[in-house]
Design a protein around this motif. Structure first.
Motif, PDB file in Angstrom:
ATOM      1  N   LEU A  64      51.601  37.813 -18.086  1.00 58.13           N
ATOM      2  CA  LEU A  64      50.249  38.087 -17.602  1.00 58.13           C
ATOM      3  C   LEU A  64      49.375  38.433 -18.795  1.00 58.13           C
ATOM      4  N   ALA A  65      48.484  37.520 -19.173  1.00 54.97           N
ATOM      5  CA  ALA A  65      47.551  37.780 -20.261  1.00 54.97           C
ATOM      6  C   ALA A  65      46.473  38.747 -19.782  1.00 54.97           C
ATOM      7  N   SER A  66      45.631  39.195 -20.687  1.00 53.88           N
ATOM      8  CA  SER A  66      44.744  40.322 -20.411  1.00 53.88           C
ATOM      9  C   SER A  66      43.879  40.144 -19.166  1.00 53.88           C
ATOM     10  N   GLU A  67      43.114  39.057 -19.080  1.00 58.38           N
ATOM     11  CA  GLU A  67      42.217  38.891 -17.928  1.00 58.38           C
ATOM     12  C   GLU A  67      43.011  38.691 -16.638  1.00 58.38           C
ATOM     13  N   GLU A  68      44.075  37.902 -16.717  1.00 59.33           N
ATOM     14  CA  GLU A  68      44.912  37.664 -15.554  1.00 59.33           C
ATOM     15  C   GLU A  68      45.582  38.961 -15.100  1.00 59.33           C
ATOM     16  N   LEU A  69      46.007  39.782 -16.052  1.00 55.52           N
ATOM     17  CA  LEU A  69      46.635  41.061 -15.733  1.00 55.52           C
ATOM     18  C   LEU A  69      45.665  41.971 -14.993  1.00 55.52           C
ATOM     19  N   GLU A  70      44.434  42.085 -15.492  1.00 51.39           N
ATOM     20  CA  GLU A  70      43.447  42.956 -14.858  1.00 51.39           C
ATOM     21  C   GLU A  70      43.188  42.539 -13.417  1.00 51.39           C
ATOM     22  N   ALA A  71      43.008  41.242 -13.204  1.00 48.51           N
ATOM     23  CA  ALA A  71      42.730  40.756 -11.850  1.00 48.51           C
ATOM     24  C   ALA A  71      43.923  40.971 -10.935  1.00 48.51           C
ATOM     25  N   TYR A  72      45.127  40.736 -11.458  1.00 43.31           N
ATOM     26  CA  TYR A  72      46.334  40.847 -10.638  1.00 43.31           C
ATOM     27  C   TYR A  72      46.599  42.285 -10.224  1.00 43.31           C
ATOM     28  N   ARG A  73      46.461  43.217 -11.168  1.00 41.17           N
ATOM     29  CA  ARG A  73      46.809  44.584 -10.794  1.00 41.17           C
ATOM     30  C   ARG A  73      45.722  45.249  -9.944  1.00 41.17           C
ATOM     31  N   ASP A 105      55.708  45.024 -10.764  1.00 35.86           N
ATOM     32  CA  ASP A 105      55.744  44.323  -9.480  1.00 35.86           C
ATOM     33  C   ASP A 105      57.169  43.937  -9.115  1.00 35.86           C
ATOM     34  N   ALA A 106      57.323  43.256  -7.989  1.00 38.31           N
ATOM     35  CA  ALA A 106      58.660  42.921  -7.486  1.00 38.31           C
ATOM     36  C   ALA A 106      59.365  41.894  -8.354  1.00 38.31           C
ATOM     37  N   ALA A 107      58.609  41.176  -9.190  1.00 38.93           N
ATOM     38  CA  ALA A 107      59.210  40.183 -10.081  1.00 38.93           C
ATOM     39  C   ALA A 107      59.659  40.783 -11.405  1.00 38.93           C
ATOM     40  N   GLY A 108      59.410  42.080 -11.612  1.00 38.55           N
ATOM     41  CA  GLY A 108      59.824  42.732 -12.842  1.00 38.55           C
ATOM     42  C   GLY A 108      58.770  42.763 -13.921  1.00 38.55           C
ATOM     43  N   ARG A 109      57.563  42.299 -13.610  1.00 37.61           N
ATOM     44  CA  ARG A 109      56.490  42.311 -14.611  1.00 37.61           C
ATOM     45  C   ARG A 109      55.827  43.682 -14.640  1.00 37.61           C
ATOM     46  N   LEU A 110      55.718  44.257 -15.814  1.00 30.67           N
ATOM     47  CA  LEU A 110      55.098  45.572 -15.956  1.00 30.67           C
ATOM     48  C   LEU A 110      53.586  45.437 -15.787  1.00 30.67           C
ATOM     49  N   LEU A 111      53.013  46.318 -14.976  1.00 29.24           N
ATOM     50  CA  LEU A 111      51.571  46.285 -14.732  1.00 29.24           C
ATOM     51  C   LEU A 111      50.853  47.444 -15.405  1.00 29.24           C
TER      52      LEU A 111
END
Length: 428
Positions: A64-73, A105-111
């Motif tokens: 998750l790159a910066s902009e994608e991370l912000e929107a996702y979390r 998240d459930a996939a193991g990606r740190l938010l």
């Protein structure tokens, strides 16, 4: 208020030395030797890690790159409970708490990764940063990934980690479920020294996970409405321009190799998201105003993009990318911002479009190169700096070589090679 984390009164049940030897034996194919010294939970996780072809010294991927991370979390159900997590797990001065807390998240990606500033710097160097994938099948045995795999709270002590780079740390993690469907929605993790794996730490992390689930349910009842339906996100477009002259555009599992000129144009539009006039873009590409040359090139670029990536087709007046476009160079800069120096260096596969002499590209290339160099000089550990000194950009950098020399212990066998390289540069 002082930190709630205190060091355990007793040593871990199994010594780190015995566990490390068992780990080496397993990697060598001697599964029946020394594994009695290791907890079954750990050996089973090690075997799953090997079955997933996890490297014992690999680095996590930044998914998750910066902009994608912000929107996702922002849209994630755990976003609304972060204040509770901080209050329960990081009391007092969070940046001096002695531990860090990660929520994923459930996939193991740190938010989110928050807490002790010094520990965040050290673990960030290993890729323990927001956006990175710490699932068990990605990085091996660790509390966050193994807790998700087993769907229960887990403690992993030092040498029990599958990845040798992570073995200086210990961690406790617990899964978090949707309070109504019981579907797994994420996890919380506490990482630090021995204080992060005491029985009290596990009780506290478990209690926090249950408190989170209760808070999510209460918030839903207050809202008196069902959660909005999830929308599938459009395929992410990524432009790979590091270490290659013909850029590769990736979108939705498909790839398109671009001409050198089209790569330059797309890169410049990705960097200048506000858009560029025809005059400004032609200056950045050709070095002078050449609008009549640029326009037919833009027609050819649009024609090449339409079959694969219609969302990336540039608009005009000014020229701009409406949906945006990420580049692998931006990912490197994002990793540096999060303190993941080792992962950033591994992701830096070379200069930006190295053969391009377009003025705008040269400017981007030097900006990325200097940002990486300055971040490593200011904050990276000696192992990362040594790796940079062996890369193309760093091998003739006398300042970097001298810094490595100053950071190495007096008896390090690596000192002689560095001295020889410095003397060669001085002669030249």
């Amino acid at each position: 208020m002082p930190s709630s984390w205190s060091r355990p009164a007793i040593s871990p049940e199994t010594s780190g030395l015995l566990i490390a030897r068992a780990h080496d034996e397993l990697l060598a194919g001697n599964e029946d030797r020394r594994l009695d010294d290791v907890r079954p939970l750990v050996t089973e996780s090690w075997r799953r890690s090997m079955a997933s072809l996890v490297g014992p010294e690999g680095l996590p991927t930044l998914e998750l790159a910066s902009e994608e991370l912000e929107a996702y979390r922002r849209a994630h159900p755990l976003a609304g409970v972060m204040d509770m997590v901080r209050a329960l797990l990081l009391p007092g001065t969070a940046e001096e708490s002695g531990v860090i807390v990660a929520v994923g998240d459930a996939a193991g990606r740190l938010l989110w990764v928050e807490g002790d500033r010094h520990i965040r710097t050290l673990t960030g160097d290993l890729g323990f940063v927001a956006g990175a994938n710490w699932a068990e099948d990605a990085v091996g045995t660790s509390a966050p990934g193994t807790a998700l795999t087993l769907d229960r709270s887990v403690q992993i002590r030092g040498a029990e980690h599958f990845n040798r780079l992570v073995q200086p740390w210990s961690c406790t993690a617990a899964p978090v479920h949707d309070p109504e469907t019981r579907r797994l929605i994420g996890m919380i993790d506490v990482t630090g020294g021995p204080e992060a794996v005491t029985p009290q730490a596990q009780l506290l992390v478990d209690a926090t996970a249950r408190a989170i689930e209760s808070e999510i349910l209460v918030a839903r009842l207050r809202a008196q409405q069902a959660p909005p339906p999830r929308r599938s996100a459009p395929a992410r477009a990524l432009l790979r321009i590091l270490g290659r002259d013909r850029a590769m555009l990736e979108i939705g599992g498909s790839t398109l190799e671009l001409s050198a000129r089209h790569a330059e144009i797309l890169l410049l539009l990705a960097v200048h998201r506000e858009g560029l006039s025809a005059e400004a873009l032609s200056e950045a590409v050709y070095g002078h105003a050449a609008v009549e040359t640029l326009r037919p090139e833009m027609v050819r670029l649009r024609r090449a993009l339409v079959p694969l990536a219609p969302r990336v087709v540039p608009a005009s007046r000014p020229y701009r990318l409406i949906d945006g476009l990420e580049t692998d160079a931006q990912h490197v800069l994002s990793l540096l911002d999060r303190g993941a120096h080792r992962v950033a260096l591994a992701a830096y596969s070379g200069p930006v479009l190295p053969e391009s002499d377009a003025p705008g590209v040269v400017e981007v290339r030097e900006s990325v190169r200097s940002t990486l160099r300055e971040a490593l000089i200011a904050e990276a550990g000696v192992d990362v700096l040594l790796a940079y000194a062996d890369a193309v950009d760093g091998r003739d950098d006398e300042e970097v070589l001298r810094l490595c020399l100053s950071m190495l212990p007096p008896r390090s066998p690596k000192r002689a090679g560095l001295v020889a390289r410095i003397e060669r540069l001085e002669r030249e």
